[in-house]
Design a protein around this motif. Structure first.
Motif, PDB file in Angstrom:
ATOM      1  N   HIS A   1      -1.836   1.064  12.229  1.00  0.00           N
ATOM      2  CA  HIS A   1      -2.271  -0.328  12.355  1.00  0.00           C
ATOM      3  C   HIS A   1      -1.788  -0.978  13.643  1.00  0.00           C
ATOM      4  N   PHE A   2      -0.546  -0.712  14.038  1.00  0.00           N
ATOM      5  CA  PHE A   2       0.062  -1.406  15.169  1.00  0.00           C
ATOM      6  C   PHE A   2       0.299  -0.530  16.397  1.00  0.00           C
ATOM      7  N   GLY A   3       0.176   0.774  16.257  1.00  0.00           N
ATOM      8  CA  GLY A   3       0.450   1.672  17.369  1.00  0.00           C
ATOM      9  C   GLY A   3       1.819   2.322  17.247  1.00  0.00           C
ATOM     10  N   ALA A   4       2.067   3.290  18.099  1.00  0.00           N
ATOM     11  CA  ALA A   4       3.276   4.110  18.026  1.00  0.00           C
ATOM     12  C   ALA A   4       4.567   3.313  18.196  1.00  0.00           C
TER      13      ALA A   4
ATOM     14  N   ARG B   1       0.839  -1.214   0.000  1.00  0.00           N
ATOM     15  CA  ARG B   1       0.000   0.000   0.000  1.00  0.00           C
ATOM     16  C   ARG B   1       0.870   1.258   0.000  1.00  0.00           C
ATOM     17  N   ALA B   2       1.897   1.275   0.832  1.00  0.00           N
ATOM     18  CA  ALA B   2       2.791   2.437   0.891  1.00  0.00           C
ATOM     19  C   ALA B   2       3.505   2.660  -0.435  1.00  0.00           C
TER      20      ALA B   2
ATOM     21  N   LEU C   1       4.606   4.557   4.860  1.00  0.00           N
ATOM     22  CA  LEU C   1       4.706   3.288   5.578  1.00  0.00           C
ATOM     23  C   LEU C   1       4.730   3.515   7.079  1.00  0.00           C
ATOM     24  N   ASP C   2       5.461   4.512   7.533  1.00  0.00           N
ATOM     25  CA  ASP C   2       5.506   4.828   8.959  1.00  0.00           C
ATOM     26  C   ASP C   2       4.099   5.136   9.481  1.00  0.00           C
ATOM     27  N   ALA C   3       3.362   5.958   8.757  1.00  0.00           N
ATOM     28  CA  ALA C   3       2.000   6.302   9.173  1.00  0.00           C
ATOM     29  C   ALA C   3       1.094   5.069   9.183  1.00  0.00           C
ATOM     30  N   LEU C   4       1.230   4.224   8.187  1.00  0.00           N
ATOM     31  CA  LEU C   4       0.417   3.008   8.118  1.00  0.00           C
ATOM     32  C   LEU C   4       0.751   2.054   9.263  1.00  0.00           C
TER      33      LEU C   4
END
Length: 100
Positions: free
Chosen positions: A62-65, A23-24, A55-58
């Motif tokens: 999705h997984f948290g910070a 996606r990224a 990718l970082d934002a995704l």
């Protein structure tokens, strides 16, 4: 190397990570075959800075910070950035799928 090694290596990458990488990258479905634990984000998957930011934002969404790629990359030197692999990104992820 046997013919089963790439297939078994690809199976080690969590499917949700493969989906987020694709996606990224804005990549077609067949691109996912390139995503192996040893694939480098820069040299093998050809992700640019914009795609890494996405990718970082995704990952964080999705997984948290704790899955933040930007924070991890900030502590790396140029050689380490160039060598950053899918396996290293996967190690940033929590062990279990987040509860929705």
């Amino acid at each position: 190397m046997t013919s089963s090694e790439p297939e078994s290596s690809a199976a080690q990458v969590r499917p949700e990570l493969v989906a987020l990488l694709a996606r990224a990258a804005g990549a077609p479905p067949e691109w996912a075959a390139l995503v192996t634990p040893q694939a480098r984000l820069d040299a093998d998957l050809l992700l640019d800075e914009h795609e890494l930011t996405v990718l970082d934002a995704l990952l964080c969404g999705h997984f948290g910070a704790t899955a933040g790629l930007a924070a991890h990359r900030a502590g790396l030197d140029l050689a380490e950035l160039e060598a950053l692999t899918v396996a290293e990104v996967q190690r940033l992820l929590p062990a279990e799928e987040p509860v929705r």
